[in-house]
Design an enzyme around this catalytic site. Sequence first.
Site, PDB file in Angstrom:
ATOM      1  N   ASN A  36       0.827  -1.216   0.000  1.00 17.09           N
ATOM      2  CA  ASN A  36       0.000   0.000   0.000  1.00 17.09           C
ATOM      3  C   ASN A  36       0.857   1.261   0.000  1.00 17.09           C
ATOM      4  O   ASN A  36       0.358   2.351   0.211  1.00 17.09           O
ATOM      5  CB  ASN A  36      -0.888   0.030   1.249  1.00 17.09           C
ATOM      6  CG  ASN A  36      -1.846  -1.135   1.288  1.00 17.09           C
ATOM      7  OD1 ASN A  36      -2.369  -1.532   0.259  1.00 17.09           O
ATOM      8  ND2 ASN A  36      -2.063  -1.686   2.468  1.00 17.09           N
ATOM      9  N   HIS A 125     -14.500  -2.957   4.130  1.00 17.41           N
ATOM     10  CA  HIS A 125     -13.364  -3.613   4.788  1.00 17.41           C
ATOM     11  C   HIS A 125     -13.809  -4.395   6.037  1.00 17.41           C
ATOM     12  O   HIS A 125     -14.770  -4.010   6.722  1.00 17.41           O
ATOM     13  CB  HIS A 125     -12.337  -2.544   5.182  1.00 17.41           C
ATOM     14  CG  HIS A 125     -11.048  -3.121   5.653  1.00 17.41           C
ATOM     15  ND1 HIS A 125     -10.681  -3.163   6.973  1.00 17.41           N
ATOM     16  CD2 HIS A 125     -10.034  -3.693   4.965  1.00 17.41           C
ATOM     17  CE1 HIS A 125      -9.495  -3.731   7.088  1.00 17.41           C
ATOM     18  NE2 HIS A 125      -9.079  -4.059   5.878  1.00 17.41           N
ATOM     19  N   GLU A 166     -16.880   3.248   1.077  1.00 18.51           N
ATOM     20  CA  GLU A 166     -15.454   3.590   0.991  1.00 18.51           C
ATOM     21  C   GLU A 166     -15.147   4.426  -0.246  1.00 18.51           C
ATOM     22  O   GLU A 166     -15.767   4.252  -1.293  1.00 18.51           O
ATOM     23  CB  GLU A 166     -14.615   2.303   0.938  1.00 18.51           C
ATOM     24  CG  GLU A 166     -14.747   1.490   2.209  1.00 18.51           C
ATOM     25  CD  GLU A 166     -13.944   0.197   2.183  1.00 18.51           C
ATOM     26  OE1 GLU A 166     -13.114   0.011   1.282  1.00 18.51           O
ATOM     27  OE2 GLU A 166     -14.169  -0.624   3.086  1.00 18.51           O
ATOM     28  N   SER A 170     -10.810  -1.713  -1.157  1.00 16.08           N
ATOM     29  CA  SER A 170      -9.435  -2.219  -1.097  1.00 16.08           C
ATOM     30  C   SER A 170      -9.189  -3.437  -1.986  1.00 16.08           C
ATOM     31  O   SER A 170      -8.063  -3.669  -2.401  1.00 16.08           O
ATOM     32  CB  SER A 170      -9.060  -2.547   0.345  1.00 16.08           C
ATOM     33  OG  SER A 170      -9.984  -3.436   0.910  1.00 16.08           O
ATOM     34  N   ASP A 195     -15.049   5.754   4.644  1.00 20.11           N
ATOM     35  CA  ASP A 195     -13.672   5.322   4.900  1.00 20.11           C
ATOM     36  C   ASP A 195     -12.778   5.767   3.739  1.00 20.11           C
ATOM     37  O   ASP A 195     -12.990   5.347   2.600  1.00 20.11           O
ATOM     38  CB  ASP A 195     -13.690   3.787   5.041  1.00 20.11           C
ATOM     39  CG  ASP A 195     -12.318   3.181   5.294  1.00 20.11           C
ATOM     40  OD1 ASP A 195     -11.314   3.755   4.842  1.00 20.11           O
ATOM     41  OD2 ASP A 195     -12.253   2.106   5.922  1.00 20.11           O
ATOM     42  N   HIS A 198      -7.795   4.250   1.444  1.00 20.02           N
ATOM     43  CA  HIS A 198      -6.955   4.137   0.248  1.00 20.02           C
ATOM     44  C   HIS A 198      -6.968   5.396  -0.619  1.00 20.02           C
ATOM     45  O   HIS A 198      -6.502   5.364  -1.752  1.00 20.02           O
ATOM     46  CB  HIS A 198      -7.368   2.916  -0.581  1.00 20.02           C
ATOM     47  CG  HIS A 198      -7.032   1.639   0.114  1.00 20.02           C
ATOM     48  ND1 HIS A 198      -5.783   1.050   0.051  1.00 20.02           N
ATOM     49  CD2 HIS A 198      -7.770   0.856   0.948  1.00 20.02           C
ATOM     50  CE1 HIS A 198      -5.780  -0.053   0.776  1.00 20.02           C
ATOM     51  NE2 HIS A 198      -6.970  -0.193   1.343  1.00 20.02           N
ATOM     52  N   LYS A 229      -1.024   3.704   4.732  1.00 17.92           N
ATOM     53  CA  LYS A 229      -1.023   3.317   3.314  1.00 17.92           C
ATOM     54  C   LYS A 229      -0.226   4.368   2.538  1.00 17.92           C
ATOM     55  O   LYS A 229       0.997   4.407   2.677  1.00 17.92           O
ATOM     56  CB  LYS A 229      -2.464   3.093   2.863  1.00 17.92           C
ATOM     57  CG  LYS A 229      -3.110   2.015   3.773  1.00 17.92           C
ATOM     58  CD  LYS A 229      -4.483   1.642   3.401  1.00 17.92           C
ATOM     59  CE  LYS A 229      -5.158   0.844   4.515  1.00 17.92           C
ATOM     60  NZ  LYS A 229      -4.482  -0.380   4.953  1.00 17.92           N
TER      61      LYS A 229
HETATM   62  C1  LIG Z   1     -10.688   0.242   3.488  1.00 22.66           C
HETATM   63  C2  LIG Z   1      -9.811   0.003   4.664  1.00 22.66           C
HETATM   64  N1  LIG Z   1     -10.152   0.553   5.838  1.00 22.66           N
HETATM   65  C3  LIG Z   1      -9.384   0.374   6.929  1.00 22.66           C
HETATM   66  C4  LIG Z   1      -8.247  -0.391   6.889  1.00 22.66           C
HETATM   67  C5  LIG Z   1      -7.441  -0.594   8.143  1.00 22.66           C
HETATM   68  O1  LIG Z   1      -6.450   0.375   8.245  1.00 22.66           O
HETATM   69  P1  LIG Z   1      -5.115   0.078   9.067  1.00 22.66           P
HETATM   70  O2  LIG Z   1      -4.249  -0.734   8.177  1.00 22.66           O
HETATM   71  O3  LIG Z   1      -4.580   1.422   9.407  1.00 22.66           O
HETATM   72  O4  LIG Z   1      -5.534  -0.695  10.291  1.00 22.66           O
HETATM   73  C6  LIG Z   1      -7.847  -0.968   5.696  1.00 22.66           C
HETATM   74  C7  LIG Z   1      -6.592  -1.779   5.634  1.00 22.66           C
HETATM   75  O5  LIG Z   1      -6.335  -2.551   4.803  1.00 22.66           O
HETATM   76  C8  LIG Z   1      -8.643  -0.774   4.545  1.00 22.66           C
HETATM   77  O6  LIG Z   1      -8.314  -1.324   3.377  1.00 22.66           O
END
Ligand SMILES: Cc1ncc(COP(=O)(O)O)c(C=O)c1O
Length: 379
Positions: A36, A125, A166, A170, A195, A198, A229
């Site tokens: 990432n 996620h 999101e 992801s 969220d 990314h 990321k």
């Molecule tokens: C869409 C999404 N939200 C949250 C997270 C979690 O973030 P962190 O890696 O900071 O725990 C991820 C991690 O892959 C993600 O892809």
Amino acid sequence: MQNIEQKLALQLAARQAAGNLRFLRLPEGMIDFCSNDYLGLARNQELHRQIGEAYAWEGEPLNGATGSRLISGNSQYAVELETWLASLFKADKALVFNSGYAANTAILSAVPQKGDTILYDEYIHASLKEGARLSFAGRFAFRHNNLDDLERRLKKASGSIFVVAESVYSMDGDSAPLREMLDLCEKYGAHLIWDEAHSTGLWGTNGNGLACEMGLQDRIFARIYTFGKAMGVHGACIAGSQTLINYLINFARPFIYTTALPLHSLVSIREAFHFLDKHPELPPQLHGKVTFFKQKASAYLSLGSQFISSGSPIQALVIGGNEKTKSVAAQMQQAGFDVRPILAPTVKEGEERLRICLHTFNTEQEISHLLEHLTSALQ
Ligand SMILES: Cc1ncc(COP(=O)(O)O)c(C=O)c1O
């Protein structure tokens, strides 16, 4: 009766038989097409030095935070960082969490109550789903990016309604239709939890994300930004109203019952954004690599239609079947490209895929070679 070790071993054996046993592996020096670290900040030595110097300026800092923010783990630096993040993300307030995982489980477990409704895109996620599971609210998935399905669910929802989506998914790399989703939320009095894991660092002014770039931030109830990321460091924050942040400080268990981030992590977050501010060329460079990849994949290699449509650095090629997907990934790895298969149950059965992540440091030649190898691996 089976003892616990036998019970666990049986489940592992079932995974092995299904071809999706997970295991840890060390980096093997291949070309990175899976991390990432989109802007290369995690490996950037100038930023590394900058963080070291800024940290040294802090006198004799504690090695660890010593406790939860609510007991001994708060600091002037954390408070100032949050004020700064709130202004970056154009919110009343921001609250730092130890990770995006913690932030997502926090907001969804704490805010929606019994009698309320959580409507979430089926592809959100795992951390958001986990938070929803911990909540006493009713929860229902709607089909990925499908506004008709969302509206059908909204019509039946009761209590306070929360919609979860999101900015960049992801595993697919595509984006939720933010503006249309907000129109629907407003029509039914629902609150959007958005969220930006990314997209933090990749869109907007100084990396303040997609919602800010679109000027829609004020219509969103809560936004989650993560720093592990594109920002290349660690941690996350939730941006929202003063009331929301006060509420989280009081009721969000992943905020209350954990040791706060150490100062070094807080300094790293601040310095990563300073670095991005000094290097505004990085996000356009990345978007250029994405355009190059897409043009090359479709114009020269007729692979374009096999990729899920995405303007982000996450480009997913659905292959289907754990064994076939693993075999293509293994061929790519043998050729020196670190591309990872994403298998069921991480994605639905039949939608197993290669997830290719593009970075500023991937050269056009590397991208061309990757696509050429991919074409032959798929035959
Ligand atoms: C869409 C999404 N939200 C949250 C997270 C979690 O973030 P962190 O890696 O900071 O725990 C991820 C991690 O892959 C993600 O892809």
